[in-house]
Structure formats: structure tokens, C-alpha cells
Design a protein around this motif. Structure first.
Motif, mmCIF file in Angstrom:
data_model
loop_
_atom_site.group_PDB
_atom_site.id
_atom_site.type_symbol
_atom_site.label_atom_id
_atom_site.label_comp_id
_atom_site.label_asym_id
_atom_site.label_seq_id
_atom_site.Cartn_x
_atom_site.Cartn_y
_atom_site.Cartn_z
ATOM 1 N N ASN A 33 0.909 -1.119 -0.694
ATOM 2 C CA ASN A 33 -0.172 -0.094 -0.256
ATOM 3 C C ASN A 33 0.713 1.276 -0.065
ATOM 4 O O ASN A 33 1.763 1.543 0.036
ATOM 5 C CB ASN A 33 -0.909 0.148 1.124
ATOM 6 C CG ASN A 33 -1.931 1.388 0.830
ATOM 7 O OD1 ASN A 33 -2.091 1.338 -0.121
ATOM 8 N ND2 ASN A 33 -3.056 1.237 2.513
ATOM 9 N N ASN A 36 -3.046 -6.904 -1.893
ATOM 10 C CA ASN A 36 -2.935 -5.500 -2.205
ATOM 11 C C ASN A 36 -3.947 -3.893 -1.983
ATOM 12 O O ASN A 36 -4.978 -4.452 -1.947
ATOM 13 C CB ASN A 36 -2.832 -5.341 -3.019
ATOM 14 C CG ASN A 36 -1.824 -3.748 -4.478
ATOM 15 O OD1 ASN A 36 -1.977 -3.352 -3.734
ATOM 16 N ND2 ASN A 36 -2.641 -4.261 -5.388
ATOM 17 N N LYS A 37 -3.522 -3.357 -1.584
ATOM 18 C CA LYS A 37 -4.608 -2.198 -0.392
ATOM 19 C C LYS A 37 -4.711 -0.822 -1.827
ATOM 20 O O LYS A 37 -4.874 -0.041 -0.766
ATOM 21 C CB LYS A 37 -4.579 -2.038 0.535
ATOM 22 C CG LYS A 37 -4.784 -3.378 1.049
ATOM 23 C CD LYS A 37 -4.757 -2.493 3.101
ATOM 24 C CE LYS A 37 -5.116 -4.131 4.138
ATOM 25 N NZ LYS A 37 -4.979 -4.005 5.026
ATOM 26 N N GLN A 38 -3.957 -0.846 -2.392
ATOM 27 C CA GLN A 38 -3.433 -0.013 -3.572
ATOM 28 C C GLN A 38 -4.092 -0.108 -4.741
ATOM 29 O O GLN A 38 -3.934 -0.807 -5.107
ATOM 30 C CB GLN A 38 -2.379 1.024 -3.143
ATOM 31 C CG GLN A 38 -1.932 2.167 -4.248
ATOM 32 C CD GLN A 38 -0.246 2.276 -4.270
ATOM 33 O OE1 GLN A 38 0.326 1.067 -3.064
ATOM 34 N NE2 GLN A 38 0.070 2.785 -4.782
ATOM 35 N N ASP A 39 -4.949 0.785 -5.838
ATOM 36 C CA ASP A 39 -4.863 0.779 -7.248
ATOM 37 C C ASP A 39 -3.544 0.785 -7.769
ATOM 38 O O ASP A 39 -3.749 2.180 -8.753
ATOM 39 C CB ASP A 39 -5.884 2.005 -7.331
ATOM 40 C CG ASP A 39 -7.258 1.337 -6.766
ATOM 41 O OD1 ASP A 39 -7.820 0.863 -6.523
ATOM 42 O OD2 ASP A 39 -7.734 2.768 -6.728
ATOM 43 N N PHE A 40 -2.817 -0.351 -8.060
ATOM 44 C CA PHE A 40 -1.908 -0.263 -8.679
ATOM 45 C C PHE A 40 -1.033 -1.524 -8.565
ATOM 46 O O PHE A 40 -1.465 -2.228 -7.880
ATOM 47 C CB PHE A 40 -0.555 0.443 -7.989
ATOM 48 C CG PHE A 40 0.720 0.985 -8.230
ATOM 49 C CD1 PHE A 40 0.878 1.585 -9.020
ATOM 50 C CD2 PHE A 40 1.771 0.061 -8.660
ATOM 51 C CE1 PHE A 40 2.184 1.687 -10.085
ATOM 52 C CE2 PHE A 40 2.876 0.099 -9.109
ATOM 53 C CZ PHE A 40 2.968 1.312 -10.152
ATOM 54 N N SER A 81 -3.388 -8.027 -9.104
ATOM 55 C CA SER A 81 -3.732 -7.288 -9.604
ATOM 56 C C SER A 81 -5.065 -7.075 -8.950
ATOM 57 O O SER A 81 -5.937 -5.555 -9.320
ATOM 58 C CB SER A 81 -4.173 -8.172 -10.788
ATOM 59 O OG SER A 81 -4.767 -9.408 -10.855
ATOM 60 N N ASN A 82 -5.968 -7.805 -8.063
ATOM 61 C CA ASN A 82 -7.315 -7.163 -7.917
ATOM 62 C C ASN A 82 -6.620 -6.530 -6.304
ATOM 63 O O ASN A 82 -6.478 -7.059 -5.331
ATOM 64 C CB ASN A 82 -8.098 -8.542 -7.528
ATOM 65 C CG ASN A 82 -8.216 -9.616 -9.124
ATOM 66 O OD1 ASN A 82 -8.644 -8.393 -9.821
ATOM 67 N ND2 ASN A 82 -8.045 -10.167 -8.695
ATOM 68 N N LYS A 83 -7.949 -5.410 -5.997
ATOM 69 C CA LYS A 83 -7.522 -5.069 -4.980
ATOM 70 C C LYS A 83 -8.146 -4.692 -3.448
ATOM 71 O O LYS A 83 -9.237 -5.752 -3.518
ATOM 72 C CB LYS A 83 -7.701 -3.426 -5.364
ATOM 73 C CG LYS A 83 -8.093 -2.615 -3.980
ATOM 74 C CD LYS A 83 -8.044 -1.513 -3.886
ATOM 75 C CE LYS A 83 -8.126 -0.323 -3.284
ATOM 76 N NZ LYS A 83 -9.034 1.266 -2.974
ATOM 77 N N ASN A 84 -7.774 -5.793 -2.399
ATOM 78 C CA ASN A 84 -8.290 -6.361 -1.092
ATOM 79 C C ASN A 84 -8.850 -7.373 -0.937
ATOM 80 O O ASN A 84 -9.494 -8.131 -0.669
ATOM 81 C CB ASN A 84 -8.935 -5.548 -1.094
ATOM 82 C CG ASN A 84 -8.924 -3.368 -0.075
ATOM 83 O OD1 ASN A 84 -8.141 -4.068 0.405
ATOM 84 N ND2 ASN A 84 -9.456 -2.806 -0.883
#
Length: 313
Positions: A144, A172-176, A193-196
Motif C-alpha cells: 500500500n 494489495n490495498k492500492q490501485d496499483f 492485480s485485484n485490490k483487497n
């Protein structure tokens, strides 16, 4: 008529016999009761049982001890430079502003007592015969804001512990888009690739696993200790630690902190930006301690200094 008269006489005789038995029983009861009343009553003796504090412990903790201590930095604090670079070495990001990134392996030294936070201490044996193996608290490896951290037992840290055979959640807790890259005693890559949306991974080989990214964020780095036992601890803010429920006897322990010296860099051929960075081997020390049943051994103080870092060159 003779039969009826005989039957009547027999019944009368049986009734007379029963009445006589009842009278004898009543007399006997009165006699016994009178004897009991004439005797003085004696107080009954009560045996008190004392429950020791150790008997209240779970069975697996009986006759076990603990190890307490602190890890300090000795001498002046090291001056560790950070890095500059875009959020990614790829061409679409290379032209964007360069940002400052801290060295991920720099020790976190307490300004008051010079304790080293996040230093790791563990029992230095490959296998144990201890049947009471307890899993560590669940782990979440989080990416993040272009940082990687390990969330475990209410603490965020660059290091975490996994019992052999247990799993870890990567999220992943970010749009990246990130790709987690594991090296050392594990070799795999996990795309996030998929957030949260957590991705679960089970660890089947003991050892030290270094986590980085495969997408060019060379400053993002964490470490997982995959152990065959649960005798390990991470130092808190003042450098103190405790390892509980150790079996009695003399044991060897190892203290570990990462090395911040860069040993290798990989450069993108098009943008000439750093894509990956390797560091010198970690700094470790060993010590032995005798563990006594139901006792805390508290005299362990371990010092690290610049001379330990220089010895790794």
C-alpha cells in the motif's frame, strides 16, 4: 369350609409374626438412637488443599521457562542514505517526478535508550521434539502506498514469523499492480492485480524468505522466518523481547538484523532506472542461555555496532 378355616388361621399366624418383627425392629432402633444421643459430638476434621500458581497453568506450560532481554545499538547511529527514483522503472513512469525512498533495511534505533526495534531472536535449532507446537498469529503481507509491511499480532513490521506448514495472506490495498517476489528459502511470484483480494500461500520449507516486488519497487522489502517451532520474538520499540514456554535446559539462540549495505543493482535497459536491488548478508549474533522451570532468564543484553556491519564487507 375346612379349607377356608385353615387358610384363615394361617393368614392370622403370618400377620402375628410380621407384627412381632416390626416391634423388635422398633425397639432396636430406639436402643441405637439412645446410644448416639449420649455420645458427645466431635468436630469433623477438614483437609485444606493449596493450589499452586503453576498448577493453574495449561499442561503444555508446566515446568517451562522464558527468556527476556534487550537488543541495543552501541556507538553513534549509522548514517544511511536513501534512494531516489520514480514509482516504477517502466517507461510510462520513468518520466514522472523522482521521489525519495528510505533504505528498507535501515535499523530502527530508539532515540531514548538505543534499543533496536524489529530485531529478531529465535531458538537456533533446525528441528525440535516439542509436540506442543503452536502456530504464530496470522500474517498479512500488505502492499500500500508503495510500501510493503507485515501485519501480525497487532503490529506492523518488516519481519514476521510463520510455523512450517502454515500459510500467509498477501493483499494489495492500492490501485496499483504489484507482483510479490519471494527468494531465499522459497521461490515464487504472486501477482496482486485485484485490490483487497487476499492471495493465500502455504510455506512448506523452513528458513528465511525475503519478499520484494517484481514490478520495480526496489525499496519495498520484507522478511518471513519460516520456523519448525514457535520459540521466536521480535523486539519492541525499546529493543526488549521475550520468548515464553521454553523447555528447561541450555539452548542456543540467534539474533538477526538485516544489512543495509547495497551489494548489487539491476538497471532497466531503456530507462536506466533501478529495477532491483540486493543487499549484503544480514548481521547475526549467537548466545546461549540456561532456562529453568517456571523462571524468567532476564540478563540477556545484545549489542550491535558499526563494526559488525563493517565485518560483513
Amino acid at each position: 369350609m375346612a379349607y377356608s378355616k385353615e387358610k384363615k388361621n394361617r393368614t392370622k399366624a403370618q400377620n402375628n409374626s410380621a407384627c412381632a418383627s416390626l416391634i423388635q425392629t422398633a425397639v432396636l432402633c430406639l436402643f441405637v438412637s439412645s446410644i448416639g444421643c449420649n455420645e458427645k459430638s466431635k468436630p469433623s476434621s477438614t483437609t485444606q488443599t493449596t493450589i499452586s500458581s503453576s498448577s493453574l497453568k495449561p499442561k503444555e506450560e508446566l515446568n517451562k521457562g522464558s527468556l527476556k532481554g534487550q537488543v541495543f545499538w552501541s556507538g553513534p547511529n549509522p548514517i544511511i542514505e536513501g534512494f531516489n527514483g520514480p514509482i516504477s522503472p517502466l517507461s510510462e513512469h520513468a518520466s514522472k517526478p523522482r521521489l525519495a525512498w528510505a533504505n528498507p533495511n535501515a535499523p530502527k534505533i530508539n532515540s531514548s535508550n538505543k534499543g533496536i526495534e524489529h530485531a529478531v531472536i529465535f531458538l537456533d535449532i533446525p528441528e525440535t521434539n516439542d509436540l506442543n507446537k503452536v502456530s504464530f498469529a496470522p500474517i498479512e503481507v500488505e502492499t500500500n502506498h508503495f510500501k510493503m509491511q507485515i501485519n501480525q499480532d497487532g503490529t506492523s513490521s518488516p519481519v514476521g514469523f510463520v510455523l512450517l506448514g502454515d500459510g500467509v495472506d498477501f493483499v494489495n490495498k492500492q490501485d496499483f499492480f504489484y507482483s510479490i517476489r519471494a527468494r531465499g528459502d522459497a521461490f515464487f511470484s504472486i501477482p496482486l492485480s485485484n485490490k483487497n483480494k487476499p492471495v493465500h500461500r502455504v510455506f512448506t520449507k523452513p528458513g528465511l524468505v525475503t519478499l520484494t516486488t517484481g514490478t520495480g519497487q526496489f525499496w519495498m522489502r520484507s522478511h518471513l522466518f519460516v520456523l519448525t517451532h514457535s520459540y521466536a520474538a521480535r523486539c519492541d520499540k525499546d529493543g526488549s523481547f521475550e520468548i515464553a514456554n521454553l523447555p528447561p535446559g541450555k539452548h542456543d539462540f540467534k539474533i538477526w538484523i538485516p544489512n543495509w549495505q547495497v551489494s548489487e543493482k539491476e538497471i532497466d535497459a531503456e530507462t536506466w532506472e533501478i529495477t532491483r536491488m540486493e543487499f549484503a548478508p544480514p548481521i547475526t549474533k549467537k548466545f546461549s542461555a540456561s532456562i529453568l522451570p517456571d523462571t524468567a532468564t532476564t540478563d540477556q543484553k545484545i549489542l550491535f555496532s558499526l563494526s559488525d556491519i563493517q565485518a560483513q564487507k
